[in-house]
Enzyme design. Structure first.
Site, PDB file in Angstrom:
ATOM      1  N   SER A 225      12.166   5.875  14.956  1.00 46.56           N
ATOM      2  CA  SER A 225      11.151   6.909  14.751  1.00 46.56           C
ATOM      3  C   SER A 225      10.065   6.402  13.821  1.00 46.56           C
ATOM      4  O   SER A 225      10.313   6.136  12.638  1.00 46.56           O
ATOM      5  CB  SER A 225      11.792   8.164  14.153  1.00 46.56           C
ATOM      6  OG  SER A 225      10.761   9.002  13.659  1.00 46.56           O
TER       7      SER A 225
ATOM      8  N   HIS B  83      10.248   6.126  19.232  1.00 46.48           N
ATOM      9  CA  HIS B  83      10.374   7.586  19.164  1.00 46.48           C
ATOM     10  C   HIS B  83       9.176   8.135  18.387  1.00 46.48           C
ATOM     11  O   HIS B  83       8.947   7.783  17.229  1.00 46.48           O
ATOM     12  CB  HIS B  83      11.698   7.934  18.469  1.00 46.48           C
ATOM     13  CG  HIS B  83      12.025   9.388  18.446  1.00 46.48           C
ATOM     14  ND1 HIS B  83      12.585  10.059  19.503  1.00 46.48           N
ATOM     15  CD2 HIS B  83      11.891  10.321  17.464  1.00 46.48           C
ATOM     16  CE1 HIS B  83      12.786  11.324  19.192  1.00 46.48           C
ATOM     17  NE2 HIS B  83      12.356  11.516  17.952  1.00 46.48           N
TER      18      HIS B  83
ATOM     19  N   ASP C 296       7.411  11.420  16.937  1.00 48.63           N
ATOM     20  CA  ASP C 296       7.670  12.806  16.538  1.00 48.63           C
ATOM     21  C   ASP C 296       6.372  13.593  16.418  1.00 48.63           C
ATOM     22  O   ASP C 296       5.629  13.435  15.452  1.00 48.63           O
ATOM     23  CB  ASP C 296       8.417  12.820  15.198  1.00 48.63           C
ATOM     24  CG  ASP C 296       9.861  12.433  15.366  1.00 48.63           C
ATOM     25  OD1 ASP C 296      10.556  13.043  16.207  1.00 48.63           O
ATOM     26  OD2 ASP C 296      10.327  11.509  14.651  1.00 48.63           O
TER      27      ASP C 296
ATOM     28  N   MET D 203       4.485  16.981  15.777  1.00 48.20           N
ATOM     29  CA  MET D 203       4.724  18.280  15.100  1.00 48.20           C
ATOM     30  C   MET D 203       3.408  19.027  14.939  1.00 48.20           C
ATOM     31  O   MET D 203       2.382  18.423  14.625  1.00 48.20           O
ATOM     32  CB  MET D 203       5.335  18.040  13.717  1.00 48.20           C
ATOM     33  CG  MET D 203       6.601  17.206  13.740  1.00 48.20           C
ATOM     34  SD  MET D 203       7.364  17.161  12.111  1.00 48.20           S
ATOM     35  CE  MET D 203       8.657  15.931  12.384  1.00 48.20           C
TER      36      MET D 203
ATOM     37  N   HIS E 130       8.804  13.204  21.288  1.00 49.26           N
ATOM     38  CA  HIS E 130       9.619  14.382  20.943  1.00 49.26           C
ATOM     39  C   HIS E 130       8.638  15.463  20.511  1.00 49.26           C
ATOM     40  O   HIS E 130       8.092  15.413  19.411  1.00 49.26           O
ATOM     41  CB  HIS E 130      10.584  13.971  19.823  1.00 49.26           C
ATOM     42  CG  HIS E 130      11.387  15.087  19.250  1.00 49.26           C
ATOM     43  ND1 HIS E 130      12.125  14.952  18.084  1.00 49.26           N
ATOM     44  CD2 HIS E 130      11.596  16.365  19.668  1.00 49.26           C
ATOM     45  CE1 HIS E 130      12.729  16.096  17.819  1.00 49.26           C
ATOM     46  NE2 HIS E 130      12.422  16.967  18.752  1.00 49.26           N
TER      47      HIS E 130
ATOM     48  N   MET F  15       7.641  18.701  19.089  1.00 48.82           N
ATOM     49  CA  MET F  15       8.036  19.850  18.268  1.00 48.82           C
ATOM     50  C   MET F  15       6.799  20.725  18.134  1.00 48.82           C
ATOM     51  O   MET F  15       6.199  20.851  17.058  1.00 48.82           O
ATOM     52  CB  MET F  15       8.552  19.356  16.906  1.00 48.82           C
ATOM     53  CG  MET F  15       9.918  18.679  17.016  1.00 48.82           C
ATOM     54  SD  MET F  15      10.313  17.653  15.585  1.00 48.82           S
ATOM     55  CE  MET F  15       9.540  16.131  16.093  1.00 48.82           C
TER      56      MET F  15
ATOM     57  N   MET G 152      19.670  17.714  18.224  1.00 46.14           N
ATOM     58  CA  MET G 152      19.182  17.584  16.846  1.00 46.14           C
ATOM     59  C   MET G 152      20.363  17.653  15.881  1.00 46.14           C
ATOM     60  O   MET G 152      21.171  18.584  15.947  1.00 46.14           O
ATOM     61  CB  MET G 152      18.188  18.700  16.505  1.00 46.14           C
ATOM     62  CG  MET G 152      16.834  18.626  17.196  1.00 46.14           C
ATOM     63  SD  MET G 152      15.952  17.059  17.040  1.00 46.14           S
ATOM     64  CE  MET G 152      15.719  16.941  15.260  1.00 46.14           C
TER      65      MET G 152
ATOM     66  N   ASP H 256      19.303  12.875  17.028  1.00 42.97           N
ATOM     67  CA  ASP H 256      18.138  12.696  16.153  1.00 42.97           C
ATOM     68  C   ASP H 256      18.324  13.444  14.830  1.00 42.97           C
ATOM     69  O   ASP H 256      18.483  14.667  14.822  1.00 42.97           O
ATOM     70  CB  ASP H 256      16.905  13.236  16.892  1.00 42.97           C
ATOM     71  CG  ASP H 256      15.592  13.008  16.159  1.00 42.97           C
ATOM     72  OD1 ASP H 256      15.599  12.404  15.074  1.00 42.97           O
ATOM     73  OD2 ASP H 256      14.549  13.449  16.699  1.00 42.97           O
TER      74      ASP H 256
HETATM   75  C1  DX5 Z   1      12.882  15.241  12.611  1.00 49.11           C
HETATM   76  C2  DX5 Z   1      12.467  14.176  13.600  1.00 49.11           C
HETATM   77  C3  DX5 Z   1      13.237  12.923  13.495  1.00 49.11           C
HETATM   78  C4  DX5 Z   1      13.092  12.194  12.193  1.00 49.11           C
HETATM   79  C5  DX5 Z   1      14.323  11.391  11.978  1.00 49.11           C
HETATM   80  O1  DX5 Z   1      12.209  16.403  12.874  1.00 49.11           O
HETATM   81  O2  DX5 Z   1      12.617  14.673  14.918  1.00 49.11           O
HETATM   82  O3  DX5 Z   1      12.980  12.059  14.588  1.00 49.11           O
HETATM   83  O4  DX5 Z   1      11.977  11.349  12.152  1.00 49.11           O
HETATM   84  O5  DX5 Z   1      14.267  10.867  10.715  1.00 49.11           O
HETATM   85  P1  DX5 Z   1      15.559  10.357   9.943  1.00 49.11           P
HETATM   86  O6  DX5 Z   1      16.164   9.256  10.774  1.00 49.11           O
HETATM   87  O7  DX5 Z   1      14.987   9.875   8.661  1.00 49.11           O
HETATM   88  O8  DX5 Z   1      16.483  11.523   9.798  1.00 49.11           O
HETATM   89 ZN    ZN Z   2      12.528  13.225  16.664  1.00 41.29          ZN
END
Ligand code: DX5
Ligand code: ZN
Length: 224
Positions: free
Chosen positions: A7, A32, A34, A36, A65, A67, A136, A174
């Site tokens: 990620s 990956h 993320d 948001m 991903h 969100m 998750m 994740d």
């Molecule tokens: C959280 C993300 C993850 C996050 C994981 O909302 O979806 O992908 O970056 O980070 P770590 O590995 O640090 O938990």
């Molecule tokens: Zn993620």
């Protein structure tokens, strides 16, 4: 096959291309991303322009991903930017089946994600159409959170359902996946391991990725 989806959320954005290259040298095979929106999750990150910036710097698949509250509106833009895989949250999709179809129609691999409080059973009808299910193991929004063990039963349950239903979707996990939790998630049946802090945190990225994969592969069932 066990794969590391690193990620980039935990990486140094000022040196993104180098960070991706280091994680790739360490054995990472999926990027990956993320995404948001500050609505579905209490944090804002990046969107299609990040995917577009990453596309020329790596040949690895870009796993987005989402969100965000309204993923349907952004699917064409992610496809255009060069995304290969898109996962959407069950919790935000009023017409989950349609959204997954839309991802597929745009030439990307569809995945579905469930939050810690969402039961696996809510996915039964769409399991035949997904390429992967993302479980998750933290509440989404931030990197560096503590792994929630309740994810383990959900991963095992999905692996069982996959067998019973004769399907072959992959299981991704994740949140909080690190040297001390990776063996358990692999034993439970996860194959695509998302890790941010454990790869880009303290230490050398390349080495961190290698070590994590080594621990994961050591815990994998014999066929791997
Ligand atoms: C959280 C993300 C993850 C996050 C994981 O909302 O979806 O992908 O970056 O980070 P770590 O590995 O640090 O938990
Ligand atoms: Zn993620």
């Amino acid at each position: 096959m066990i794969e590391l989806a690193f990620s980039i959320l935990a990486s140094d954005f000022a040196h993104l291309a180098d960070e991706v290259a280091a994680a790739e040298r360490g054995g990472g095979t999926i990027v990956h991303v993320d995404v948001m929106d500050g609505h579905f999750v209490p944090n804002i990150t990046f969107g299609p322009p990040m995917v577009k910036a990453l596309r020329p710097v790596t040949k690895l698949p870009l796993d987005c991903h989402l969100m965000i509250e309204n993923p349907d509106a952004f699917i064409p833009e992610f496809a255009e930017a060069g995304a290969d895989m898109i996962s959407v949250h069950q919790e935000v999709c009023r017409h989950l089946h349609r959204t997954l179809q839309q991802i597929q129609q745009h030439g990307m691999l569809p995945g579905v994600v469930i939050n810690p409080a969402t039961p696996v059973e809510t996915l039964i009808e769409v399991l035949p159409m997904v390429h992967y299910v993302l479980v998750m193991s933290v509440n989404p929004g931030f990197g560096g959170q503590q792994f929630l063990p309740l994810a383990l039963d959900k991963i095992a349950h999905l692996a069982e359902l996959r067998h019973e239903m004769g399907l072959n979707f992959r299981i991704e996990v994740d949140g909080g996946v690190a040297h001390d939790t990776v063996a358990q998630v692999v034993e439970a049946g996860a194959e695509m391991l998302v890790a941010g802090s454990a790869v880009f945190g303290p230490g050398r990225t390349e080495h961190n990725a290698q070590q994590l994969l080594k621990l994961a592969r050591a815990a994998a069932p014999a066929q791997d």
